[in-house]
Scaffold this motif. Structure first.
Motif, PDB file in Angstrom:
ATOM      1  N   ILE A 199       0.367 -55.752  96.562  1.00  0.00           N
ATOM      2  CA  ILE A 199      -0.613 -54.702  96.263  1.00  0.00           C
ATOM      3  C   ILE A 199       0.047 -53.625  95.394  1.00  0.00           C
ATOM      4  O   ILE A 199      -0.514 -53.191  94.383  1.00  0.00           O
ATOM      5  CB  ILE A 199      -1.177 -54.094  97.571  1.00  0.00           C
ATOM      6  N   ALA A 200       1.264 -53.219  95.783  1.00  0.00           N
ATOM      7  CA  ALA A 200       1.971 -52.191  95.006  1.00  0.00           C
ATOM      8  C   ALA A 200       2.244 -52.680  93.589  1.00  0.00           C
ATOM      9  O   ALA A 200       2.084 -51.941  92.613  1.00  0.00           O
ATOM     10  CB  ALA A 200       3.286 -51.835  95.702  1.00  0.00           C
ATOM     11  N   ARG A 201       2.634 -53.954  93.462  1.00  0.00           N
ATOM     12  CA  ARG A 201       2.942 -54.511  92.147  1.00  0.00           C
ATOM     13  C   ARG A 201       1.702 -54.484  91.248  1.00  0.00           C
ATOM     14  O   ARG A 201       1.792 -54.138  90.055  1.00  0.00           O
ATOM     15  CB  ARG A 201       3.435 -55.959  92.317  1.00  0.00           C
ATOM     16  N   ALA A 202       0.556 -54.824  91.828  1.00  0.00           N
ATOM     17  CA  ALA A 202      -0.672 -54.829  91.037  1.00  0.00           C
ATOM     18  C   ALA A 202      -1.080 -53.402  90.660  1.00  0.00           C
ATOM     19  O   ALA A 202      -1.496 -53.141  89.539  1.00  0.00           O
ATOM     20  CB  ALA A 202      -1.790 -55.521  91.819  1.00  0.00           C
ATOM     21  N   LEU A 203      -0.941 -52.464  91.615  1.00  0.00           N
ATOM     22  CA  LEU A 203      -1.352 -51.086  91.349  1.00  0.00           C
ATOM     23  C   LEU A 203      -0.461 -50.412  90.308  1.00  0.00           C
ATOM     24  O   LEU A 203      -0.912 -49.548  89.558  1.00  0.00           O
ATOM     25  CB  LEU A 203      -1.308 -50.265  92.641  1.00  0.00           C
ATOM     26  N   ALA A 204       0.818 -50.812  90.263  1.00  0.00           N
ATOM     27  CA  ALA A 204       1.774 -50.143  89.379  1.00  0.00           C
ATOM     28  C   ALA A 204       1.400 -50.303  87.910  1.00  0.00           C
ATOM     29  O   ALA A 204       1.856 -49.538  87.062  1.00  0.00           O
ATOM     30  CB  ALA A 204       3.184 -50.676  89.623  1.00  0.00           C
ATOM     31  N   THR A 205       0.549 -51.277  87.590  1.00  0.00           N
ATOM     32  CA  THR A 205       0.134 -51.453  86.201  1.00  0.00           C
ATOM     33  C   THR A 205      -1.043 -50.528  85.859  1.00  0.00           C
ATOM     34  O   THR A 205      -1.617 -50.657  84.779  1.00  0.00           O
ATOM     35  CB  THR A 205      -0.298 -52.911  85.924  1.00  0.00           C
ATOM     36  N   SER A 206      -1.404 -49.631  86.780  1.00  0.00           N
ATOM     37  CA  SER A 206      -2.568 -48.746  86.599  1.00  0.00           C
ATOM     38  C   SER A 206      -3.793 -49.535  86.162  1.00  0.00           C
ATOM     39  O   SER A 206      -4.385 -49.259  85.126  1.00  0.00           O
ATOM     40  CB  SER A 206      -2.278 -47.674  85.536  1.00  0.00           C
ATOM     41  N   PRO A 207      -4.193 -50.521  86.946  1.00  0.00           N
ATOM     42  CA  PRO A 207      -5.293 -51.388  86.495  1.00  0.00           C
ATOM     43  C   PRO A 207      -6.650 -50.695  86.566  1.00  0.00           C
ATOM     44  O   PRO A 207      -6.826 -49.742  87.308  1.00  0.00           O
ATOM     45  CB  PRO A 207      -5.242 -52.549  87.504  1.00  0.00           C
ATOM     46  N   PHE A 228       7.657 -54.826  87.737  1.00  0.00           N
ATOM     47  CA  PHE A 228       7.512 -55.850  86.689  1.00  0.00           C
ATOM     48  C   PHE A 228       6.427 -55.496  85.676  1.00  0.00           C
ATOM     49  O   PHE A 228       6.676 -55.450  84.462  1.00  0.00           O
ATOM     50  CB  PHE A 228       7.216 -57.217  87.317  1.00  0.00           C
ATOM     51  N   GLY A 229       5.212 -55.244  86.180  1.00  0.00           N
ATOM     52  CA  GLY A 229       4.114 -54.944  85.266  1.00  0.00           C
ATOM     53  C   GLY A 229       4.182 -53.523  84.732  1.00  0.00           C
ATOM     54  O   GLY A 229       3.810 -53.254  83.590  1.00  0.00           O
ATOM     55  N   TRP A 230       4.697 -52.623  85.583  1.00  0.00           N
ATOM     56  CA  TRP A 230       4.807 -51.199  85.202  1.00  0.00           C
ATOM     57  C   TRP A 230       5.673 -51.034  83.958  1.00  0.00           C
ATOM     58  O   TRP A 230       5.376 -50.251  83.069  1.00  0.00           O
ATOM     59  CB  TRP A 230       5.401 -50.454  86.397  1.00  0.00           C
ATOM     60  N   ARG A 231       6.777 -51.805  83.875  1.00  0.00           N
ATOM     61  CA  ARG A 231       7.670 -51.728  82.723  1.00  0.00           C
ATOM     62  C   ARG A 231       6.974 -52.165  81.433  1.00  0.00           C
ATOM     63  O   ARG A 231       7.398 -51.796  80.342  1.00  0.00           O
ATOM     64  CB  ARG A 231       8.869 -52.673  82.913  1.00  0.00           C
ATOM     65  N   LEU A 232       5.938 -52.994  81.567  1.00  0.00           N
ATOM     66  CA  LEU A 232       5.316 -53.586  80.383  1.00  0.00           C
ATOM     67  C   LEU A 232       4.222 -52.717  79.780  1.00  0.00           C
ATOM     68  O   LEU A 232       3.709 -53.026  78.706  1.00  0.00           O
ATOM     69  CB  LEU A 232       4.738 -54.968  80.731  1.00  0.00           C
ATOM     70  N   ILE A 233       3.844 -51.638  80.466  1.00  0.00           N
ATOM     71  CA  ILE A 233       2.800 -50.794  79.879  1.00  0.00           C
ATOM     72  C   ILE A 233       3.451 -49.577  79.220  1.00  0.00           C
ATOM     73  O   ILE A 233       4.505 -49.131  79.655  1.00  0.00           O
ATOM     74  CB  ILE A 233       1.732 -50.359  80.921  1.00  0.00           C
ATOM     75  N   PRO A 234       2.826 -49.071  78.161  1.00  0.00           N
ATOM     76  CA  PRO A 234       3.392 -47.913  77.451  1.00  0.00           C
ATOM     77  C   PRO A 234       3.548 -46.728  78.400  1.00  0.00           C
ATOM     78  O   PRO A 234       2.746 -46.554  79.322  1.00  0.00           O
ATOM     79  CB  PRO A 234       2.339 -47.604  76.382  1.00  0.00           C
ATOM     80  N   LYS A 235       4.579 -45.928  78.159  1.00  0.00           N
ATOM     81  CA  LYS A 235       4.910 -44.827  79.077  1.00  0.00           C
ATOM     82  C   LYS A 235       3.732 -43.891  79.318  1.00  0.00           C
ATOM     83  O   LYS A 235       3.501 -43.443  80.435  1.00  0.00           O
ATOM     84  CB  LYS A 235       6.092 -44.012  78.512  1.00  0.00           C
ATOM     85  N   ASN A 236       2.957 -43.599  78.254  1.00  0.00           N
ATOM     86  CA  ASN A 236       1.877 -42.629  78.428  1.00  0.00           C
ATOM     87  C   ASN A 236       0.675 -43.220  79.174  1.00  0.00           C
ATOM     88  O   ASN A 236      -0.274 -42.514  79.472  1.00  0.00           O
ATOM     89  CB  ASN A 236       1.447 -42.042  77.071  1.00  0.00           C
ATOM     90  N   GLU A 237       0.715 -44.524  79.458  1.00  0.00           N
ATOM     91  CA  GLU A 237      -0.374 -45.129  80.223  1.00  0.00           C
ATOM     92  C   GLU A 237       0.019 -45.375  81.676  1.00  0.00           C
ATOM     93  O   GLU A 237      -0.746 -45.913  82.464  1.00  0.00           O
ATOM     94  CB  GLU A 237      -0.806 -46.449  79.579  1.00  0.00           C
ATOM     95  N   ARG A 238       1.244 -44.989  82.025  1.00  0.00           N
ATOM     96  CA  ARG A 238       1.705 -45.185  83.407  1.00  0.00           C
ATOM     97  C   ARG A 238       1.170 -44.058  84.276  1.00  0.00           C
ATOM     98  O   ARG A 238       1.639 -42.934  84.209  1.00  0.00           O
ATOM     99  CB  ARG A 238       3.233 -45.190  83.452  1.00  0.00           C
ATOM    100  N   ARG A 239       0.171 -44.372  85.074  1.00  0.00           N
ATOM    101  CA  ARG A 239      -0.446 -43.333  85.889  1.00  0.00           C
ATOM    102  C   ARG A 239       0.149 -43.296  87.292  1.00  0.00           C
ATOM    103  O   ARG A 239       0.171 -42.268  87.931  1.00  0.00           O
ATOM    104  CB  ARG A 239      -1.955 -43.547  85.966  1.00  0.00           C
ATOM    105  N   LEU A 240       0.631 -44.427  87.772  1.00  0.00           N
ATOM    106  CA  LEU A 240       1.128 -44.493  89.143  1.00  0.00           C
ATOM    107  C   LEU A 240       2.617 -44.838  89.138  1.00  0.00           C
ATOM    108  O   LEU A 240       3.047 -45.765  88.465  1.00  0.00           O
ATOM    109  CB  LEU A 240       0.340 -45.556  89.931  1.00  0.00           C
ATOM    110  N   ASP A 241       3.381 -44.083  89.880  1.00  0.00           N
ATOM    111  CA  ASP A 241       4.817 -44.276  89.923  1.00  0.00           C
ATOM    112  C   ASP A 241       5.170 -45.350  90.965  1.00  0.00           C
ATOM    113  O   ASP A 241       4.711 -45.289  92.105  1.00  0.00           O
ATOM    114  CB  ASP A 241       5.484 -42.951  90.285  1.00  0.00           C
ATOM    115  N   PRO A 242       5.998 -46.342  90.570  1.00  0.00           N
ATOM    116  CA  PRO A 242       6.323 -47.436  91.496  1.00  0.00           C
ATOM    117  C   PRO A 242       6.924 -46.959  92.820  1.00  0.00           C
ATOM    118  O   PRO A 242       6.583 -47.482  93.885  1.00  0.00           O
ATOM    119  CB  PRO A 242       7.347 -48.265  90.713  1.00  0.00           C
ATOM    120  N   LEU A 243       7.790 -45.970  92.756  1.00  0.00           N
ATOM    121  CA  LEU A 243       8.428 -45.519  93.990  1.00  0.00           C
ATOM    122  C   LEU A 243       7.437 -44.796  94.903  1.00  0.00           C
ATOM    123  O   LEU A 243       7.494 -44.918  96.125  1.00  0.00           O
ATOM    124  CB  LEU A 243       9.626 -44.625  93.677  1.00  0.00           C
ATOM    125  N   GLU A 244       6.514 -44.048  94.278  1.00  0.00           N
ATOM    126  CA  GLU A 244       5.481 -43.401  95.096  1.00  0.00           C
ATOM    127  C   GLU A 244       4.554 -44.432  95.716  1.00  0.00           C
ATOM    128  O   GLU A 244       4.113 -44.286  96.851  1.00  0.00           O
ATOM    129  CB  GLU A 244       4.677 -42.408  94.245  1.00  0.00           C
TER     130      GLU A 244
END
Lengths: 355, 232
Positions: A142-150, A98-114
């Motif tokens: 926890i995974a959902r929160a981390l996926a936003t690369s906070p 959910f949150g991962w989709r909302l951040i720009p691609k170049n700011e995605r540091r953590l992959d949801p599946l990983e």
């Protein structure tokens, strides 16, 4: 680094705290109604303080003086709530993304599946939240929160609705998350056991005011013993299963080994070990001819005592909290830096799967 | 028989138009009332709910005054279309919208209130703005209640009589709806024709209410999972 100077006025309640959180895991501890969650919500942006200033890694997210109040979705903070607050209409994968989709691609540091793999959720990706156990829900959260690369992870009583076995497991995951991703965490709790087990620093709040900031065991056991509001303490430690023989299984915890009841587990499995502080006997000299299977030599590193109740911290390679009585303390002449022996039965140790 | 069909068609057209007004307006008002704290909230609640407590004739009379040459709606439409809206099907639709709005707001409000606000807070924290949060979290979790509210508003608009006849009249082919046609036929003693349209109303009403109740009965509690212990 988070610095805050938060004032929050509510009918019959005033939160007024100044302080800072480092890059480790900082526990915010205190009784119900002390203002722990309010402080967290002010940092996350879901509550607007009545005044003060909050900075996260040098960025001002709230300032009364400069009329700054960045909305919560722009603060780069991940939050894990008590019962997960998963979106019930989305499956595990969509929750995590959910949150991962909302951040720009170049700011995605953590992959949801990983992340799902890291938190042991790969098999559960197609499930809905109501098909998960409490522990699984928290891992998804926890995974959902981390996926936003906070930049910061806030944990608001993440274990409060779980049983003790799951608590140890989630604590274990959180420690691994912190060492793997080095994201600063603020961990709100009213359980001394959790706080001492996970945090590197602790902040004590009471009635909306800051009462102390120190190493967790020192701050909390000291304060709790002084205030008389501690019932029991569990030592929670990570271990690895060793050999099984004679109805006993050894578990390796860091540099030490302990004996537990026979476990149906393979050698090398990760486990979480729980041992009540009141289940441990302290001896001033090496005991002989004992039925108890665990005798560990160590050094007293701290003593807190008040009105007959005493907790000591003993370093045997790992730190254990031991509960004893004032008279025993005086009789044995136990003081900081004394050599002592910890004694406990193999049956006093509870062993849980690490996931 | 042909005239029956055109009467039902006009009624459906008016009710659809009314629903197109009450859906976004009702959603906005319900969201404000359920989720926001603001000055004038009490007044907004009373104003929106007022048609429930008034005779529809009074609502129609007030609306007639507003769409007439002295009212602001009337003056606006005169400058745009060259005529007021009084005694047009649009006036009938506005009347139906105003009378059904309180029901729609109440239904939407109950649906939105059933969504745990902490899920919205969680979505905001994950980077979703308030509009996205509403569209991806709140609405999907409340959709059954929302559809139920739309249906309820639609049948209320279909059966509107008192306000409509004051502001739009009862002009066959132009503003004559099912209820006003039934009224005309009863007055004229044409009971068979009156019964035919009454039957149509009953059938439409039963279908709409059946779907409405089915939706609400099947509505899952959009909570945050099962464990509620220790929550403060």
């Amino acid at each position: 680094m988070i610095t805050f100077d938060v004032r929050l006025e509510r009918p019959g309640f005033l939160l007024d705290v100044i302080g800072e959180f480092g890059d480790g895991i900082t526990a915010v501890f205190g009784p119900s109604g002390a203002g722990k969650s309010s402080l967290l919500n002010c940092i996350a942006g879901s509550i607007k303080p009545s005044g003060g200033e909050i900075q996260i890694n040098g960025t001002t997210v709230y300032s009364e003086e400069n009329k700054v109040s960045i909305s919560p979705e722009k603060r780069c903070i991940g939050t894990v709530y008590q019962d997960g607050a998963l979106f019930p209409h989305l499956d595990v994968r969509r929750n995590i993304e959910f949150g991962w989709r909302l951040i720009p691609k170049n700011e995605r540091r953590l992959d949801p599946l990983e992340l799902a793999e890291f938190l042991g959720l790969t098999e559960l990706l197609d499930r809905k939240p109501d098909e998960l156990s409490g522990g699984e829900r928290q891992r998804v959260a926890i995974a959902r929160a981390l996926a936003t690369s906070p930049d910061l992870l806030l944990l608001d009583e993440p274990l409060a609705s779980l049983d003790i076995a799951r608590r140890g497991s989630i604590l274990n995951y959180l420690k691994r998350v912190h060492s793997e991703f080095s994201i600063p965490m603020i961990y709100v709790s009213h359980s001394i056991t959790e706080v001492v087990s996970i945090a590197s620093d602790a902040m004590l709040l009471r009635d909306g005011r800051l009462e102390g900031f120190d190493r967790p065991s020192a701050l909390l056991l000291g304060a709790a013993v002084a205030g008389g509001d501690i019932d029991s303490f569990e030592n929670i430690l990570d271990g690895v299963v060793g050999e099984s023989a004679d109805h006993l299984t050894t578990v390796r915890i860091g540099s030490i080994e302990i004996s537990t009841r026979h476990q149906n587990k393979n050698s090398g499995e990760n486990v979480v070990v729980s041992l009540g502080a009141n289940q441990i006997i302290l001896a001033a000299e090496q005991p002989t001819n004992l039925s108890a299977r665990n005798i560990l030599k160590g050094t007293v590193s701290e003593v807190w005592s008040n009105q007959g109740k005493v907790f000591t911290e003993v370093d045997v390679g790992e730190k254990f909290i031991v509960e004893l009585t004032e008279s025993a303390l005086n009789e044995l002449g136990i003081a900081v830096n004394n050599d002592v022996f910890l004694i406990f039965k193999s049956s006093s140790v509870d062993v849980f799967d690490a996931r | 028989m042909n005239s029956d069909i055109s009467i039902v068609a006009l009624s459906l057209q008016i009710a659809l138009f009314a629903t197109a007004v009450t859906l976004p307006l009702g959603m906005l008002v319900a969201w404000l009332l359920v989720r926001k704290q603001f000055r004038g909230k009490f007044v907004l609640d009373v104003v929106v709910s007022l048609p429930l407590a008034l005779p529809p004739v009074v609502v129609g009379y007030a609306l007639l005054w507003m769409v007439g040459t002295n009212g602001w709606i009337g003056q606006a439409s005169e400058s745009v279309f060259g005529s007021t809206l009084a005694f047009t099907w649009i006036a009938a639709a506005l009347a139906a919208a105003i009378v059904s709005l309180p029901l729609v707001v109440r239904s939407f409000g109950a649906a939105l209130a059933g969504v745990d606000p902490r899920l919205e807070i969680a979505a905001r924290g994950l980077g979703a703005g308030s509009v996205r949060t509403f569209l991806t979290i709140t609405l999907p979790l409340a959709y059954r209640g929302v559809i139920a509210g739309v249906l309820l508003g639609f049948v209320r608009a279909l059966s509107e009589f008192g306000a409509t006849i004051v502001v739009a009249g009862n002009i066959p082919g132009r503003t004559q709806t099912v209820p006003s046609a039934i009224f005309t036929r009863i007055s004229a003693g044409d009971t068979d024709a009156a019964w035919r349209l009454a039957l149509v109303s009953v059938v439409l009403g039963v279908i709409a209410l059946a779907i409405h109740n089915w939706l609400l009965k099947r509505s899952p509690l959009s909570g945050v999972g099962r464990s509620n212990e220790g929550r403060r």
